[in-house]
Design an enzyme around this catalytic site. Structure first.
Site, PDB file in Angstrom:
ATOM      1  N   SER A 150      47.532  27.957 -54.314  1.00 17.47           N
ATOM      2  CA  SER A 150      48.227  29.118 -54.866  1.00 17.47           C
ATOM      3  C   SER A 150      47.287  30.245 -55.301  1.00 17.47           C
ATOM      4  O   SER A 150      47.520  30.901 -56.321  1.00 17.47           O
ATOM      5  CB  SER A 150      49.148  28.704 -56.018  1.00 17.47           C
ATOM      6  OG  SER A 150      50.149  27.805 -55.552  1.00 17.47           O
ATOM      7  N   GLY A 155      50.927  25.516 -52.523  1.00 14.97           N
ATOM      8  CA  GLY A 155      52.234  26.032 -52.143  1.00 14.97           C
ATOM      9  C   GLY A 155      53.277  25.959 -53.250  1.00 14.97           C
ATOM     10  O   GLY A 155      54.469  26.121 -53.014  1.00 14.97           O
ATOM     11  N   GLY A 213      46.330  29.426 -48.350  1.00 10.81           N
ATOM     12  CA  GLY A 213      47.459  29.099 -47.497  1.00 10.81           C
ATOM     13  C   GLY A 213      48.435  30.261 -47.419  1.00 10.81           C
ATOM     14  O   GLY A 213      48.226  31.223 -46.668  1.00 10.81           O
ATOM     15  N   ASN A 271      44.081  29.547 -44.146  1.00 12.88           N
ATOM     16  CA  ASN A 271      44.673  28.413 -43.427  1.00 12.88           C
ATOM     17  C   ASN A 271      46.135  28.765 -43.180  1.00 12.88           C
ATOM     18  O   ASN A 271      46.946  28.705 -44.101  1.00 12.88           O
ATOM     19  CB  ASN A 271      44.536  27.144 -44.277  1.00 12.88           C
ATOM     20  CG  ASN A 271      45.300  25.974 -43.677  1.00 12.88           C
ATOM     21  OD1 ASN A 271      45.785  26.045 -42.540  1.00 12.88           O
ATOM     22  ND2 ASN A 271      45.426  24.901 -44.432  1.00 12.88           N
ATOM     23  N   TRP A 272      46.424  29.150 -41.954  1.00  2.63           N
ATOM     24  CA  TRP A 272      47.798  29.594 -41.652  1.00  2.63           C
ATOM     25  C   TRP A 272      48.782  28.438 -41.600  1.00  2.63           C
ATOM     26  O   TRP A 272      49.988  28.663 -41.515  1.00  2.63           O
ATOM     27  CB  TRP A 272      47.828  30.329 -40.309  1.00  2.63           C
ATOM     28  CG  TRP A 272      47.108  31.649 -40.304  1.00  2.63           C
ATOM     29  CD1 TRP A 272      46.456  32.248 -41.351  1.00  2.63           C
ATOM     30  CD2 TRP A 272      46.971  32.536 -39.184  1.00  2.63           C
ATOM     31  NE1 TRP A 272      45.927  33.444 -40.947  1.00  2.63           N
ATOM     32  CE2 TRP A 272      46.229  33.651 -39.629  1.00  2.63           C
ATOM     33  CE3 TRP A 272      47.409  32.497 -37.859  1.00  2.63           C
ATOM     34  CZ2 TRP A 272      45.916  34.720 -38.781  1.00  2.63           C
ATOM     35  CZ3 TRP A 272      47.089  33.554 -37.010  1.00  2.63           C
ATOM     36  CH2 TRP A 272      46.353  34.654 -37.477  1.00  2.63           C
TER      37      TRP A 272
HETATM   38  P1  13P Z   1      48.577  27.742 -50.767  1.00  2.00           P
HETATM   39  O1  13P Z   1      47.570  28.842 -50.898  1.00  2.00           O
HETATM   40  O2  13P Z   1      49.803  28.133 -50.005  1.00  2.00           O
HETATM   41  O3  13P Z   1      48.863  27.091 -52.093  1.00  2.00           O
HETATM   42  O4  13P Z   1      47.881  26.613 -49.857  1.00  2.00           O
HETATM   43  C1  13P Z   1      46.608  26.188 -50.149  1.00  2.00           C
HETATM   44  C2  13P Z   1      46.137  25.374 -49.016  1.00  2.00           C
HETATM   45  O5  13P Z   1      46.602  24.280 -48.770  1.00  2.00           O
HETATM   46  C3  13P Z   1      45.085  25.944 -48.158  1.00  2.00           C
HETATM   47  O6  13P Z   1      44.549  24.982 -47.310  1.00  2.00           O
END
Ligand code: 13P
Length: 250
Positions: A212, A173, A233, A9-10
């Site tokens: 994460s 994130g 993400g 998911n960019w």
């Molecule tokens: P991160 O991998 O940056 O924590 O984001 C996860 C996310 O929200 C994927 O949809």
């Protein structure tokens, strides 16, 4: 057997040049012999570019959101049929950022799930609790409420053609990953809850973990009995890191 899946998911990231380089690198590095299904979800405006690069290959692409309507006076929105027209196979619905930042209710998310399937897209339904909800021991209650909104609208049968993603909001994130056991516990809860409605559908349903996930922690997470891959993400914006995660899928 559930086929593992790793989805990138960019979010709202990427110039055309960056998206092109990233897509090419992922397409080149992905191992055609591996069974993991790999999916890229770019921002809407980059979908045509990514679709052109991935056309005919083994990597799928999808949207990050859709409007519940097929067409009409909805300035700024993008519909399921439009995503299908660009070859999208999947669409994310109910991402926690949509819920928290754009006020999407459980009911709206359920309508989006239905609209996605109506357009021939496979919805990836995101559920997950905030830190405050986890600390108040509300995790299962919140996830159950988010799932109920969808099964009450479309029925358990519709979940056969969908993917779930458990994304604890406090792990998105933040660099704070759920421990494999914490994630597994919620994944097991989801599967058990849905099994009460339909055992076969629950057993075949892919439940991804997101929050994460990195190259260094993916294998242990994906090794859990009820974790069938990841929704990635930040780490999906780096081809090497993302490919390491894809390889951890099996
Ligand atoms: P991160 O991998 O940056 O924590 O984001 C996860 C996310 O929200 C994927 O949809």
């Amino acid at each position: 057997m559930r086929r593992p899946m790793v989805a990138g998911n960019w979010k709202m990231n990427g110039t055309r040049a960056e998206a092109g380089a990233l897509t090419r690198a992922v397409a080149q590095g992905v191992d055609a012999a591996k069974q993991t299904e790999v999916l890229l979800c770019p921002p809407f405006i980059l979908i045509p570019l990514v679709a052109d690069l991935l056309q005919g290959g083994k990597i799928a692409w999808g949207g990050q959101d859709l409007n519940v309507h097929a067409a009409g006076a909805h300035t700024g929105e993008v519909s399921g049929p439009m995503l299908r027209d660009f070859g999208c196979r999947y669409v994310i619905v109910g991402h926690s950022e949509r819920r928290a930042l754009y006020g999407e209710s459980d009911q709206l998310v359920a309508l989006k799930f239905k609209a996605a399937q109506g357009a021939g897209l496979i919805p990836i339904l995101c559920v997950g609790e905030t830190l405050a909800e986890r600390e108040a021991n509300q995790t299962e209650k919140v996830v159950a409420r988010q799932l109920d909104a969808v099964t009450n609208l479309v029925g358990i049968g519709a979940l056969a053609n969908s993917v779930l993603a458990y994304e604890p909001v406090w792990a998105i994130g933040t660099g704070k990953t759920a421990t494999p056991q914490q994630a597994q516990d919620v994944h097991r809860f989801i599967r058990t809850k849905l099994a009460a409605l339909d055992n076969g559908i629950a057993a075949g349903l892919r439940i991804l973990y997101g929050g994460s996930v990195k190259g260094g922690n993916a294998a242990e997470l994906f090794g859990q009995a009820d974790i069938d891959g990841g929704l990635i993400g930040g780490a999906s914006l780096n081809a090497d890191e993302f490919l390491t995660i894809c390889r951890a899928g099996g």
